[in-house]
Structures are given as C-alpha cells and as structure tokens.
Design an enzyme around this catalytic site. Structure first.
Site: not given
Ligand code: NDP
Length: 292
Positions: A54, A98, A121
C-alpha cells in the site's frame, strides 16, 4: 461458449493512472497532497507485506504515506492513542488499520475511533451503517467489494434488476458486496456455510460474487449460462512446475466456469489488483473531502 475475461490488472492500472493524474493536478495547483497512514500491529508477514504494498502504491501515484508499526504486545490504549493522533494530524488524509490485529486488541473499538472522513477502508461502523441504509451514502466503500462492483460496471454488466448471489458473508467482503449490489438495485441472495443446496442457489445467479476461501469449490455446472462471475477467492495450491512450488487459484473452477459464464475474472489478475487501486481512489477522495 467462452466467457469474456474481465482483466482486473488492466482496469486497476487505469484507475491508478486516473488517480495519479488527479494527484498531479492537485499538487500543481498547490493543494494538499493525499497522505495515507497505515497502522500495523504485530509481525504477521502477510500483513507486513500488504502494508508495504500500500505504501509502494502511494509512492507510485505521487501520494504521501506514513507507516506506523506497534509491537505484537501493544495494548488497546496504545493503538487507540495512535489512531487518535492520526485523526488529529491535518496532514493525514486516510487511516488504514491493517486487520487482523493481535487478539488482545478490540478491533471494532479501534475501527470505530477512526474519523469518518479518514476511514478510507470503509470499515468504521458509521460507513458500514450508511451502506446498509436506503438512501444514505457512505463516505467510503470498503475497497475489495468496491473493486468487485467497479469490475462489473467496467464489463458492462447490468446490475439493476439482476439476480445476484454472493457467496460469503464476511464483514470485509461478502456482506458489503451484498449491500452494494442492493444499493444498485440487484436482487441479492447471500450464502454462507449453512446454506442448503448451494449449487441450486448459484444456478439462479445472473451475477455471482464468490468470496468463501474454498479452492475451486464453484463448479462449471453451478453457473447459469451467460452469468457474470467475480471470483474474490485467493487460495494457494501446490504446483511443482512453479519456482515457488505453489500457485494461486480462486473459489471458482475457472476452466469449467469460463465455458459457461458470460464474463469472468481470473485469479490472479482479477479482483486482487483492484483492492489497492480502490484504496488509492478512496485516499484521493479523502483529501478532496477534507481540503476541496
Ligand atoms: P472469511 O473466512 O472471513 O469468510 C468466508 C465466508 O465464506 C463466510 O461467510 C463463510 O460462512 C463462507 N463459507 C466458508 N465455507 C463455505 C462453504 N463451504 N459454503 C458456503 N459458504 C462458505 O473470508 P473473507 O471474506 O475474508 O475472504 C474470502 C476469500 O476472499 C478468501 O479466499 C480471501 O483470501 C479472499 N480475499 C481476497 C481479497 C482480494 O483483494 N482479492 C481481499 C479479501 C479477501 P460462515 O459465515 O457461515 O462461516
């Protein structure tokens, strides 16, 4: 019949180029650069690799990135403090925590702390709640399901009025994918491990999204002729012909399904590349929301 291949790699590349062009325009106009902050707790190699890719994507697209790493024994308080600090930092456009985090961490609580305008996200309860409500739009849509819908749209698949079947009901893929299809006026059936007679349900699908993590479980004779098939599954199988000794396959038996489906994503090179591309798109959107 041989299905049209939906080339996720090429479509993701186009999304990335569009995002990079908009980032360059912003920078040239003196506007703030999008900056993605990633939060990694612990030392899972797969999570570390995802976070690294990322950061690399941000660099390639002219965005900034900040990588925060806490040890595996970090406390709930430490993770929460970090998220609060990133929320308060005006240079940070998007925050990506994450998952999964170590078991002592309450993930839901951490996700609920992310400022909704930085939730690139799309997993904060507010964004998911808005996705689930008629007439309310989330600020951000979770990246993998967003990628699935984007692929269908790019392939010219009619979503409105279609019978869609989603295999899997996880918070990160199956459920948001189903909600997105409903918001686009498909009639959706969500299947899971207790669904009876899965092949019969799948045979009704004009659109199939498979996200169960079961190697090539969906067979060709489950597919309705002409259906659009999006295979999210990533499963590793032994393959002595490969240097690594393994290869990746999906949840759908591709060789069988491609003879029946109207269009289909391969694994790899289908949904996989879309996830990061949509994260980049969301991060650009975040800076636009915050700074115009
Ligand atoms: P989860 O394990 O969280 O969820 C799997 C879902 O599939 C559950 O809802 C489960 O049902 C259902 N399921 C499992 N076995 C069966 C079965 N035999 N029949 C019917 N339903 C079943 O997985 P994820 O959603 O996180 O991921 C799914 C797949 O997608 C994985 O292969 C993963 O690697 C891949 N993935 C790919 C991404 C990408 O970027 N391309 C991103 C994220 C995931 P129940 O709820 O009843 O347990």
């Amino acid at each position: 019949m041989t299905a049209q291949l939906i080339d996720g790699k090429a479509i993701a590349q186009k999304v990335r180029e569009e995002v990079a062009a908009k980032v360059a325009q912003r920078t040239a106009a003196g506007k703030p650069q999008p900056v993605l902050a990633t939060v990694l707790v612990g030392d899972r190699p797969d999570s570390a690799a995802y976070v690294a890719s990322k950061g690399k994507a941000c660099q390639e697209l002219g965005m900034g990135s900040v990588s925060e790493h806490l040890p595996a024994d970090a406390t709930q308080g430490q993770v929460e403090e970090l998220v609060k600090r990133l929320n308060a930092d005006a240079r940070i456009s998007g925050i990506l925590v994450q998952l999964p985090m170590p078991k002592q961490i309450d993930e839901e609580r951490v996700l609920s702390l992310i400022n909704i305008e930085k939730d690139v996200d799309g997993f904060s309860p507010i964004n998911i709640g808005r996705l689930a409500q008629k007439g309310r739009d989330p600020l951000f849509v979770p990246c993998t399901p967003y990628g699935c819908i984007y692929l269908l749209e790019q392939a010219g698949v009619q979503i409105e009025g279609a019978n869609a079947v989603v295999l899997g009901r996880s918070n990160i893929v199956g459920m948001p994918a189903a909600l997105l299809l409903i918001s686009r006026n498909a009639t959706v059936t969500v299947c899971h491990s207790r669904t009876r007679d899965l092949p019969a349900v799948v045979r009704q699908a004009d659109i199939l999204i498979a996200a169960i993590g079961r190697t090539e479980m969906v067979r060709g004779d489950w597919i309705k002729p002409g259906a659009a098939v999006i295979d999210v599954g990533i499963n590793s199988v032994p393959d002595a012909t490969k240097k690594s000794g393994h290869r990746l396959v999906g949840d759908v038996n591709f060789n069988e399904a491609k003879e029946v489906a109207g269009c289909i994503t391969p694994v790899p090179g289908g949904v996989g590349p879309m996830t990061i591309a949509m994260l980049m798109k969301n991060t650009l959107r975040a800076v636009e929301i915050q700074h115009g």
